[in-house]
Design a protein around this motif. Structure first.
Motif, PDB file in Angstrom:
ATOM      1  N   PHE A  60      14.405 -10.473 -11.561  1.00 30.89           N
ATOM      2  CA  PHE A  60      14.263 -10.231 -10.133  1.00 30.89           C
ATOM      3  C   PHE A  60      15.636 -10.370  -9.502  1.00 30.89           C
ATOM      4  CE2 PHE A  60      13.835 -12.112  -5.863  1.00 30.89           C
ATOM      5  CZ  PHE A  60      13.120 -11.103  -5.236  1.00 30.89           C
ATOM      6  N   CYS A  62      17.625  -9.893  -5.561  1.00 33.34           N
ATOM      7  CA  CYS A  62      17.512  -9.652  -4.132  1.00 33.34           C
ATOM      8  C   CYS A  62      18.891  -9.226  -3.633  1.00 33.34           C
ATOM      9  CB  CYS A  62      17.065 -10.931  -3.424  1.00 33.34           C
ATOM     10  SG  CYS A  62      16.777 -10.721  -1.660  1.00 33.34           S
ATOM     11  N   GLN A 113      13.791 -17.446  -5.597  1.00 31.37           N
ATOM     12  CA  GLN A 113      13.884 -16.419  -6.638  1.00 31.37           C
ATOM     13  C   GLN A 113      13.106 -16.849  -7.885  1.00 31.37           C
ATOM     14  OE1 GLN A 113      17.786 -14.628  -7.232  1.00 31.37           O
ATOM     15  NE2 GLN A 113      18.365 -15.201  -5.143  1.00 31.37           N
ATOM     16  N   LEU A 131       3.792  -6.730  -5.234  1.00 36.41           N
ATOM     17  CA  LEU A 131       4.956  -6.415  -4.405  1.00 36.41           C
ATOM     18  C   LEU A 131       4.743  -6.882  -2.967  1.00 36.41           C
ATOM     19  CD1 LEU A 131       5.852  -2.850  -5.715  1.00 36.41           C
ATOM     20  CD2 LEU A 131       7.037  -5.010  -6.207  1.00 36.41           C
ATOM     21  N   ILE A 134       5.326 -10.620  -2.978  1.00 39.74           N
ATOM     22  CA  ILE A 134       6.761 -10.900  -3.068  1.00 39.74           C
ATOM     23  C   ILE A 134       7.416 -10.655  -1.713  1.00 39.74           C
ATOM     24  CG2 ILE A 134       8.941 -10.115  -4.080  1.00 39.74           C
ATOM     25  CD1 ILE A 134       7.313  -9.571  -6.688  1.00 39.74           C
ATOM     26  N   ARG A 135       7.108  -9.505  -1.103  1.00 35.64           N
ATOM     27  CA  ARG A 135       7.657  -9.186   0.219  1.00 35.64           C
ATOM     28  C   ARG A 135       7.329 -10.291   1.225  1.00 35.64           C
ATOM     29  NH1 ARG A 135       4.169  -5.276   3.024  1.00 35.64           N
ATOM     30  NH2 ARG A 135       3.106  -7.243   3.305  1.00 35.64           N
ATOM     31  N   VAL A 138       9.391 -13.539   0.453  1.00 36.79           N
ATOM     32  CA  VAL A 138      10.807 -13.394   0.793  1.00 36.79           C
ATOM     33  C   VAL A 138      10.978 -13.408   2.314  1.00 36.79           C
ATOM     34  CG1 VAL A 138      12.786 -11.800   0.714  1.00 36.79           C
ATOM     35  CG2 VAL A 138      11.442 -12.243  -1.360  1.00 36.79           C
ATOM     36  N   VAL A 152      12.188  -7.030   4.350  1.00 33.79           N
ATOM     37  CA  VAL A 152      12.237  -6.351   3.056  1.00 33.79           C
ATOM     38  C   VAL A 152      11.953  -4.885   3.338  1.00 33.79           C
ATOM     39  CG1 VAL A 152      11.126  -6.102   0.808  1.00 33.79           C
ATOM     40  CG2 VAL A 152      11.495  -8.382   1.756  1.00 33.79           C
ATOM     41  N   PHE A 155      11.765  -1.715  -2.659  1.00 35.63           N
ATOM     42  CA  PHE A 155      11.779  -2.411  -3.937  1.00 35.63           C
ATOM     43  C   PHE A 155      12.488  -1.628  -5.022  1.00 35.63           C
ATOM     44  CE2 PHE A 155       8.527  -5.178  -2.159  1.00 35.63           C
ATOM     45  CZ  PHE A 155       9.003  -6.397  -2.593  1.00 35.63           C
ATOM     46  N   CYS A 165      14.682  -6.334  -4.904  1.00 37.08           N
ATOM     47  CA  CYS A 165      14.170  -6.464  -3.545  1.00 37.08           C
ATOM     48  C   CYS A 165      15.312  -6.186  -2.567  1.00 37.08           C
ATOM     49  CB  CYS A 165      13.629  -7.877  -3.355  1.00 37.08           C
ATOM     50  SG  CYS A 165      12.930  -8.208  -1.740  1.00 37.08           S
ATOM     51  N   GLU A 166      15.180  -5.101  -1.802  1.00 35.13           N
ATOM     52  CA  GLU A 166      16.208  -4.731  -0.836  1.00 35.13           C
ATOM     53  C   GLU A 166      15.846  -5.317   0.525  1.00 35.13           C
ATOM     54  OE1 GLU A 166      16.982  -0.550  -0.767  1.00 35.13           O
ATOM     55  OE2 GLU A 166      17.128  -0.417  -2.935  1.00 35.13           O
ATOM     56  N   VAL A 167      16.755  -6.123   1.062  1.00 35.98           N
ATOM     57  CA  VAL A 167      16.516  -6.821   2.313  1.00 35.98           C
ATOM     58  C   VAL A 167      17.561  -6.417   3.345  1.00 35.98           C
ATOM     59  CG1 VAL A 167      16.396  -9.113   3.400  1.00 35.98           C
ATOM     60  CG2 VAL A 167      15.574  -8.809   1.079  1.00 35.98           C
TER      61      VAL A 167
END
Length: 173
Positions: A60, A62, A113, A131, A134-135, A138, A152, A155, A165-167
């Motif tokens: 994983f 981020c 994480q 997902l 997870i979102r 986060v 978020v 993904f 994970c794109e934040v």
């Protein structure tokens, strides 16, 4: 994901839009909407779906994509040859790898994480529902830390053994 509520009143156009939204969001393999007229003249609607699944993930990551331009996905021409399709997918993968390399690490602590990695190990396969969990986890950390605008947004490529994970952390510019 579903905005329809029991007892709600909806037009045909609203039902069609709901179906299109669910079918195009990428979280479902198949979405069906079945309507049945009831004796009182109302319509009973049943939405059924098959959740999307991907292979299991071993890692994983981020990343903060806040100051990066949003990636635009090119449409795949249905008339492409196999060679053109292969080239299309290679270009997509190369562009995504470059995006990851240009991104900044996110602020998410190692403890969170590890929690996400535990979720991935317990689940086995990556699913749409996982997902979402997870979102939510986060985003909860960011919001608890005072980053009210952090979100978020994506993904990444889920056809790899790594969940990215794109934040957008909410940079002030």
């Amino acid at each position: 994901m579903v905005s329809l509520r029991p007892g709600g009143v909806y037009t045909k156009a609203q039902l069609q839009k709901e179906l299109e939204t669910l079918a195009s969001c990428g979280m479902f393999e198949r979405v069906d909407l079945e309507g049945k007229t009831k004796p009182d003249g109302t319509l009973a609607v049943n939405v059924s779906f098959l959740e999307s699944t991907w292979q299991g993930a071993d890692s994983f990551r981020c990343i903060d994509v806040g100051l990066m331009p949003q990636s635009k996905q090119m449409e795949m021409d249905p008339d492409m040859t196999d060679k053109e399709k292969l080239e299309y997918f290679r270009n997509q993968e190369r562009d995504y790898r470059n995006r990851i390399e240009r991104s900044r690490p996110c602020l998410l602590p190692v403890t969170v994480q590890r929690e996400v990695m535990q979720m991935l190990r317990e689940q086995g396969r990556v699913t749409a529902r996982l997902l979402q969990r997870i979102r939510d986890r986060v985003q909860k950390w960011y919001h608890d830390e005072g980053y009210a605008c952090a979100q978020v947004v994506n993904f990444g490529n889920l056809n790899t053994r790594e969940v990215v994970c794109e934040v957008v952390e909410g940079d002030i510019t």
